[in-house]
Enzyme design. Structure first.
Site, PDB file in Angstrom:
ATOM      1  N   SER A 146       0.560  -1.255   0.061  1.00  0.00           N
ATOM      2  CA  SER A 146      -0.047   0.197  -0.411  1.00  0.00           C
ATOM      3  C   SER A 146       1.454   1.273   0.065  1.00  0.00           C
ATOM      4  O   SER A 146       1.784   1.477  -1.199  1.00  0.00           O
ATOM      5  CB  SER A 146      -0.670   0.057   0.902  1.00  0.00           C
ATOM      6  OG  SER A 146      -2.205   0.865   1.285  1.00  0.00           O
ATOM      7  N   ASP A 251      -9.883  -6.489  -4.879  1.00  0.00           N
ATOM      8  CA  ASP A 251      -9.402  -5.773  -3.801  1.00  0.00           C
ATOM      9  C   ASP A 251     -10.369  -4.158  -3.716  1.00  0.00           C
ATOM     10  O   ASP A 251     -10.517  -4.075  -4.733  1.00  0.00           O
ATOM     11  CB  ASP A 251      -7.774  -4.751  -4.226  1.00  0.00           C
ATOM     12  CG  ASP A 251      -7.584  -4.387  -3.479  1.00  0.00           C
ATOM     13  OD1 ASP A 251      -8.837  -3.515  -2.389  1.00  0.00           O
ATOM     14  OD2 ASP A 251      -6.221  -3.826  -3.607  1.00  0.00           O
ATOM     15  N   HIS A 279      -7.171  -6.640  -0.599  1.00  0.00           N
ATOM     16  CA  HIS A 279      -5.919  -5.841   0.357  1.00  0.00           C
ATOM     17  C   HIS A 279      -5.163  -6.254   0.842  1.00  0.00           C
ATOM     18  O   HIS A 279      -3.519  -6.045   0.492  1.00  0.00           O
ATOM     19  CB  HIS A 279      -6.494  -4.389   0.465  1.00  0.00           C
ATOM     20  CG  HIS A 279      -5.797  -3.736   0.352  1.00  0.00           C
ATOM     21  ND1 HIS A 279      -5.046  -2.662  -0.672  1.00  0.00           N
ATOM     22  CD2 HIS A 279      -5.318  -2.609   1.684  1.00  0.00           C
ATOM     23  CE1 HIS A 279      -4.475  -1.656  -0.174  1.00  0.00           C
ATOM     24  NE2 HIS A 279      -4.399  -1.649   1.131  1.00  0.00           N
TER      25      HIS A 279
END
Length: 300
Positions: A146, A251, A279
């Site tokens: 991320s 995701d 995710h």
């Protein structure tokens, strides 16, 4: 993407968020109160230390004794104890030495409190690079999730000699309109369930987390409005190390265009789509993720 564990948050996809939150919370690393500690587990020990870098005491954890150094980069407001439990515990400790840091203002790298300049990803990249050098490491493989993936991409572009291999997932090199819409929708943590807030509040306390989360949303939006949405697009052509991009196709946070763009603009890159993953695929499918990463890192 720039959003870290937002799949926990349930504002747009409550069903996915509840699943991710429960999975992630089972992998917290035990917090320590001293500047150095060692906690035993079945595969060895996890050491916790701090080093002064760029005027800040940066916290990191270390495990394993292998020749191949691996550096883990957590996501927004994430830290070693929340984001990478299964990797610190289960990556091969004989072949790898694994490090995971808390960026300035995150986790146990406080004080100072986190602030949010326009180039906060770039500053994190400089801090992480300086920490790696302070640890005496000449070359590492970077694993970034991320926000941490964004930082890792910048590092690999700015310092190609430092980066042995690169793995990113859930990351983005620019901010699009869909990203703005989503982050605005989860700005107010009072709309989150108690279970969704707990992993953050356990680390930061509610007041600090609430304040910093709002500041992160504002900083993310400023990139769109003041930097033409650019996070690190200009760094991708400079990346020369072998690169693995993993994308969970379920995701709810990162649209497919982000990993596709990264793959199209990095030479020597490979994109692997996981059709059933979301995710937090490195937590939900930790064993599969670890094996995929180990195979990639050890492939000559």
């Amino acid at each position: 993407m720039a959003v870290t564990r937002l799949a926990r948050l349930g504002v747009l996809r409550a069903d996915s968020a509840r699943c991710l939150c429960g999975q992630a919370s089972r992998h917290l690393i035990t917090n320590s109160t001293s500047s150095f500690s060692s906690s035993a587990n079945g595969n060895g020990s996890i050491q916790s230390e701090k080093k002064e870098v760029n005027g800040v005491q940066l916290h990191y954890e270390k495990t394993g004794s292998g020749d191949h150094a691996v550096f883990l980069l957590p996501g927004a407001l994430g830290c070693s104890r929340t984001d990478f439990g299964p990797q610190l515990e289960k990556l091969n400790k004989e072949k790898f030495t694994v490090f995971c840091w808390d960026p300035r203002g995150y986790g146990k790298s406080r004080p100072p409190d986190r602030d949010w300049p326009l180039d906060f990803y770039g500053r994190d990249a400089e801090d992480a690079t300086a920490l790696i050098k302070a640890l005496g490491l000449s070359q590492v493989s970077l694993l970034g999730w991320s926000d941490g993936g964004n930082t890792a991409l910048i590092m690999a572009g700015r310092y190609p000699e430092l980066c042995r291999k690169l793995v990113v997932w859930g990351s983005n090199t620019y901010v699009c309109d869909k990203d703005i819409e989503f982050t605005e929708a989860i700005r107010d943590i009072n709309k989150w369930s108690d279970g969704m807030k707990k992993p953050f509040i356990d680390v930061y306390g509610e007041a600090y987390f609430c304040e910093q989360w709002g500041r992160w949303v504002d900083a993310f939006h400023r990139i769109k409005h003041k930097n033409n949405g650019n996070v690190c697009r200009d760094q991708l052509p400079k990346i020369v190390c072998p690169t693995l991009i993993i994308h969970g196709q379920l995701d709810p946070i990162v649209v497919q265009e982000h990993p596709d763009y990264i793959h199209a603009n990095i030479r020597h890159s490979r994109l692997v789509n996981w059709p059933k993953a979301k995710h937090n695929l490195h937590l939900r499918y930790a064993d599969d993720f670890n094996k995929t990463v180990e195979d990639f890192l050890l492939d000559p």
